[in-house]
Scaffold this active site. Sequence first.
Site, PDB file in Angstrom:
ATOM      1  N   ASP A 107       0.812  -1.219   0.000  1.00 10.99           N
ATOM      2  CA  ASP A 107       0.000   0.000   0.000  1.00 10.99           C
ATOM      3  C   ASP A 107       0.847   1.270   0.000  1.00 10.99           C
ATOM      4  O   ASP A 107       0.652   2.157   0.833  1.00 10.99           O
ATOM      5  CB  ASP A 107      -0.938   0.018   1.217  1.00 10.99           C
ATOM      6  N   GLU A 167     -11.092   0.215  -2.704  1.00 10.63           N
ATOM      7  CA  GLU A 167     -10.418   0.534  -1.444  1.00 10.63           C
ATOM      8  C   GLU A 167      -9.191   1.389  -1.749  1.00 10.63           C
ATOM      9  O   GLU A 167      -8.933   1.738  -2.905  1.00 10.63           O
ATOM     10  CB  GLU A 167      -9.996  -0.759  -0.734  1.00 10.63           C
TER      11      GLU A 167
END
Length: 553
Positions: free
Chosen positions: A45, A217
């Site tokens: 991420d 997301e």
Amino acid sequence: MKKLLTLLFLSVPLMMSAQYKSQVWCPDSGNGTYTNPVLNADYSDPDICVVGDDYYLTASTFNCVPGLPILHSKDLVNWEIIGYALQSLYSGDKQMEAHFKTPRHGEGVWAPSIRYHKGEFYIYWGDPDHGIYMVKTKDPAGRWDDPVLVVPGKGLIDSCPLWDEDGRCYLVNAYAASRKHINSVLMVRELSADGTRAIGNPVIVFDGNQNGNYTSEGPKFYKYNGYYYIMWPAGGVEEGWQMAARSKNIYGPYEYRTVMAKGKSNINGPHQGGWVHTPYGEDWFMNFQDKGCYGRVVHLNPMKWVDGWPVIGVDKDGDGCGEPVAKYTKPKSNFKTVMNPAESDEFNSPMLGKQWSWHANYDEEWGMTTPDGFMRIFNYARSEETKHSLWGVPNLLLQKTPADVFTATAKVRVASKAEGQYAGLLLMGMNYSGLVVRRTGDGFELQQLFCKDADRGGNETFKTITSLAPTAKDQVKYKAAIYEDIYLRMQVKAGGKVTFFYSMDGKKFQKCGDEFQMREGKWIGAKMGFLSIEPEVKVDRGWIDVDWFRVTK
């Protein structure tokens, strides 16, 4: 003498900041091109910001400590670790610090964003069990302030701020279905101008459930040419794609499209990341690729604006959706040095190398550095909860795997004061294996340690390889220790297949034990490093002294 001491003192920062070049993965091809991944390690991420001609990247760390690594680059290809934003989870909150005193696999720091605003760096992230946090600093390589809980609540994840031209601050975030049973929606809310608290209610600005963009997301928030842009991944980490949405109004409605997908490339995903506009007028996007047991590695992709939309990667057919690149021309820069995040460690500094981490908030009784050229890790006394496996053991000193193929060798001294104590080299994940030296009577045994499904209560097993006579003994009668000096090695082949070796002289290595298949941890790749265990709780601890750890081809 005084002049000599002054020169030595001034040289310390230079020695500590010397660039490291990996022997096993270097993305800089040396001819003006690079090869993905630019970070071939588990920096899940990733997000990025630029200040001047300095780029800063951070990534998820979940329960690992220290948390929120700060990586620095001058060209987006060559990177080094310069520090961490979190020294513990979470400093200043005694209840939370106590909660993370034991390993909380998969909890903690999820999907951070890093931004620079009015002379300060900010990082926001979602803790799925507690809410959205923020830390800030003026020096990204220095100490960061204690975390601030900006939006409390369960299931809030993947947050990113945006300061508008009028000074107002907004936040986009997603929900964790595992906590709230709400999935694939993105929300925007207003924060106070200083970014420390919510002052507005959330507004759903995208719902991926009805249009096929499931598992939406990891949103990132931008403003460009009068439009508000949200960029995020959908479709899951293994086979997903990149989305972008835009609107003239921060609350929408937003129009959206797919801007990067795997296409005909052999790069799965590509998943969550961040956009950066360089001081040389170029646009780039950094995102991760899920590589199973190796974790989530970071790719650099070119980006262009076409008719007001970002196109990430290379758009060969002109449909507005790019494909990720395996090799490409390096970003423009004046930087010529090749460097990579450190892997090997001689342990010659009293400061622990920035590549290392623990599985929980650090306690000095686990171990510490020394001024004598080694790292000491004391035996961890197992409790009833940790006697079956290492899954709940916090004093594992570990680092990320750095490539698909590599060899890691350590020179160690194992010290034991009681029967059954053991320590050694470890490859940790939901399945794990290692090579350990265990005390048996007045000597030692070299054993291969193995555990399957540690995350689901699996039990350790040991396979004895050979008996070892102590190489040294304490010259005292009371609570004397015996010692074993030995070299331990793991060789990782393509696909995560691992073979262990040992040597008594550091020259001739003997292959030993069974081949082991690497497996990832909870939301992280497999990690390598050291363990030191005491099976009882009422005896004096032994330890392992790690002289050096070297990663080679």
